[in-house]
Write an enzyme that holds these catalytic residues in place. Structure first.
Site, short mmCIF file in Angstrom:
data_model
loop_
_atom_site.label_atom_id
_atom_site.label_comp_id
_atom_site.label_asym_id
_atom_site.label_seq_id
_atom_site.Cartn_x
_atom_site.Cartn_y
_atom_site.Cartn_z
N HIS A 1 -2.76 -1.55 -10.21
CA HIS A 1 -4.18 -1.56 -10.60
C HIS A 1 -4.41 -0.40 -11.56
O HIS A 1 -3.80 0.66 -11.43
CB HIS A 1 -5.05 -1.42 -9.35
CG HIS A 1 -6.49 -1.67 -9.64
ND1 HIS A 1 -7.30 -0.71 -10.21
CD2 HIS A 1 -7.27 -2.77 -9.47
CE1 HIS A 1 -8.51 -1.21 -10.38
NE2 HIS A 1 -8.52 -2.46 -9.93
N ASN B 1 -10.93 -7.12 -4.16
CA ASN B 1 -10.33 -5.79 -4.05
C ASN B 1 -11.43 -4.85 -3.58
O ASN B 1 -12.32 -4.49 -4.36
CB ASN B 1 -9.79 -5.37 -5.43
CG ASN B 1 -9.32 -3.92 -5.43
OD1 ASN B 1 -9.12 -3.32 -4.38
ND2 ASN B 1 -9.14 -3.37 -6.62
N TRP B 2 -11.35 -4.47 -2.30
CA TRP B 2 -12.42 -3.61 -1.76
C TRP B 2 -12.32 -2.18 -2.29
O TRP B 2 -13.22 -1.40 -2.10
CB TRP B 2 -12.31 -3.57 -0.23
CG TRP B 2 -12.70 -4.83 0.47
CD1 TRP B 2 -13.08 -6.02 -0.09
CD2 TRP B 2 -12.77 -5.02 1.89
NE1 TRP B 2 -13.37 -6.94 0.90
CE2 TRP B 2 -13.17 -6.35 2.11
CE3 TRP B 2 -12.50 -4.20 2.99
CZ2 TRP B 2 -13.35 -6.87 3.41
CZ3 TRP B 2 -12.66 -4.72 4.28
CH2 TRP B 2 -13.08 -6.03 4.48
N LYS B 3 -11.19 -1.83 -2.89
CA LYS B 3 -10.94 -0.44 -3.29
C LYS B 3 -11.14 0.47 -2.07
O LYS B 3 -10.91 0.03 -0.95
CB LYS B 3 -11.84 -0.03 -4.46
CG LYS B 3 -11.85 -1.07 -5.59
CD LYS B 3 -12.43 -0.51 -6.84
CE LYS B 3 -12.58 -1.63 -7.86
NZ LYS B 3 -12.66 -1.17 -9.21
N GLU C 1 -6.59 1.74 -11.76
CA GLU C 1 -6.98 3.01 -11.12
C GLU C 1 -5.75 3.74 -10.60
O GLU C 1 -5.70 4.97 -10.59
CB GLU C 1 -7.99 2.73 -10.00
CG GLU C 1 -9.35 2.36 -10.59
CD GLU C 1 -10.19 1.44 -9.74
OE1 GLU C 1 -9.90 1.28 -8.53
OE2 GLU C 1 -11.16 0.86 -10.28
N GLU D 1 -6.55 -7.58 -16.29
CA GLU D 1 -7.76 -6.80 -16.05
C GLU D 1 -7.97 -5.79 -17.18
O GLU D 1 -7.41 -4.68 -17.14
CB GLU D 1 -7.62 -6.02 -14.73
CG GLU D 1 -7.50 -6.88 -13.51
CD GLU D 1 -8.17 -6.22 -12.31
OE1 GLU D 1 -9.06 -6.85 -11.73
OE2 GLU D 1 -7.82 -5.08 -11.98
N GLY E 1 -13.67 -6.94 -7.90
CA GLY E 1 -13.86 -5.63 -7.27
C GLY E 1 -15.21 -5.54 -6.61
O GLY E 1 -15.41 -6.03 -5.50
N GLY E 2 -16.16 -4.92 -7.30
CA GLY E 2 -17.48 -4.64 -6.72
C GLY E 2 -18.12 -5.83 -6.03
O GLY E 2 -18.65 -5.70 -4.91
N SER F 1 -15.51 -7.11 -13.78
CA SER F 1 -16.94 -7.44 -13.73
C SER F 1 -17.20 -8.95 -13.52
O SER F 1 -18.12 -9.52 -14.11
CB SER F 1 -17.66 -6.92 -14.97
OG SER F 1 -17.57 -5.51 -15.02
N GLY G 1 -15.53 -2.59 -13.43
CA GLY G 1 -16.65 -1.81 -12.91
C GLY G 1 -17.70 -1.46 -13.95
O GLY G 1 -18.61 -0.68 -13.67
C1 PEP Z 1 -11.04 -4.44 -9.89
O1 PEP Z 1 -11.21 -3.35 -9.36
O2 PEP Z 1 -9.93 -4.98 -9.85
C2 PEP Z 1 -12.18 -5.06 -10.55
C3 PEP Z 1 -11.96 -6.13 -11.26
O3 PEP Z 1 -13.39 -4.46 -10.39
P1 PEP Z 1 -14.83 -5.06 -10.80
O4 PEP Z 1 -14.86 -6.51 -10.39
O5 PEP Z 1 -15.81 -4.24 -10.02
O6 PEP Z 1 -14.97 -4.90 -12.27
#
Ligand code: PEP
Length: 258
Positions: free
Chosen positions: A95, A10-12, A97, A170, A237-238, A216, A176
């Site tokens: 998500h 997920n590039w966000k 967010e 999640e 994500g990241g 994470s 994050g």
């Molecule tokens: C996400 O945004 O779905 C996510 C899992 O982020 P991260 O891996 O950065 O925690």
């Protein structure tokens, strides 16, 4: 039954034409030996670019949201039919967010799931508890309630047919934060989510549905999650913006030895 694991990035709201070009080319080259399905969920303006870069490779394309509406006066929204035209296979729905910053409700998310399925997309439905929820209700109550509400809102409960849907557990406190859930925590909630799928959609659908863990995930912890029987992949994500990290996550079988 054996399901192919899914690793979805997920590039966000990250990327640029130049950065995407470098990242996707390197990914396509670097994940040739990945034994799982790998997808990148990119910002809508970059769908055409990434579709072209993925062409002829096993890398699949995803979007980060989908409108519950078919078409019309919904400024800023992107419909499932539009996503389909760009070769999109997956659409992230709900998500945390989007729940947090856009006030998306379970009822709206159910309609997004329905719109995605109607147009042949695979929704990646995100569920997860906040740190506060965890303290008050324990780990699985909120994710299970979110799953129930979204499936009901999508009109999937007790319907015939086998919708291809992915559920991503999640925990909001893990996203994050650098503080991932433990593999045991992820497995405990994933097992409850599968039980709920079995109750609402039947045992066959529950077996066939991929349940991901997200929060994470890194190359250093992916193997522990992938060993769990109810965890069928990860939403990343990241780390999905770092080609070395993401390619290494996608080749997790090497660490697990399968
Ligand atoms: C996400 O945004 O779905 C996510 C899992 O982020 P991260 O891996 O950065 O925690």
């Amino acid at each position: 039954m054996t399901k192919k694991k899914l690793i979805a990035g997920n590039w966000k709201m990250n990327g640029s034409l130049a950065a995407n070009d470098a990242l996707v080319r390197a990914l396509v080259a670097g994940m040739k030996d990945a034994a799982c399905t790998v997808a990148v969920c990119v910002p809508a303006p970059y769908l055409a670019q990434v579709q072209a870069l993925c062409a002829g490779s096993a890398l699949e394309l995803g979007a980060q949201d989908v409108s519950p509406h078919e078409q019309g006066a919904y400024t800023g929204e992107v419909s499932a039919a539009m996503l389909k035209e760009f070769g999109v296979r997956y659409a992230i729905v709900g998500h945390s967010e989007r729940r947090q910053y856009h006030g998306e409700t379970d009822e709206q998310l159910g309609r997004k799931v329905a719109a995605a399925i109607k147009h042949g997309l695979v929704p990646i439905l995100c569920v997860g508890e906040t740190a506060d929820d965890l303290e008050k209700h324990g780990p699985s109550a909120v994710p299970v309630a979110q799953l129930r509400a979204a499936l009901a809102g999508a009109g999937l409960v007790d319907k015939k047919g086998t919708p291809d849907i992915v559920v991503a557990y999640e925990p909001v406190w893990a996203i994050g934060s650098g503080q991932a859930a433990t593999a045991e925590q992820a497995e405990q909630v994933a097992a409850k989510l599968r039980e709920t799928l079995a109750e609402l959609l039947g045992a066959d659908v529950a077996d066939a549905t991929r349940i991901l863990y997200g929060g994470s995930v890194k190359s250093g912890n992916i193997a522990s999650f992938m060993r769990e029987p109810n965890v069928d992949g990860a939403l990343v994500g990241g780390a999905s913006l770092d080609v070395t990290e993401f390619a290494s996550i996608a080749r997790f079988q090497k660490h697990v030895g399968t």
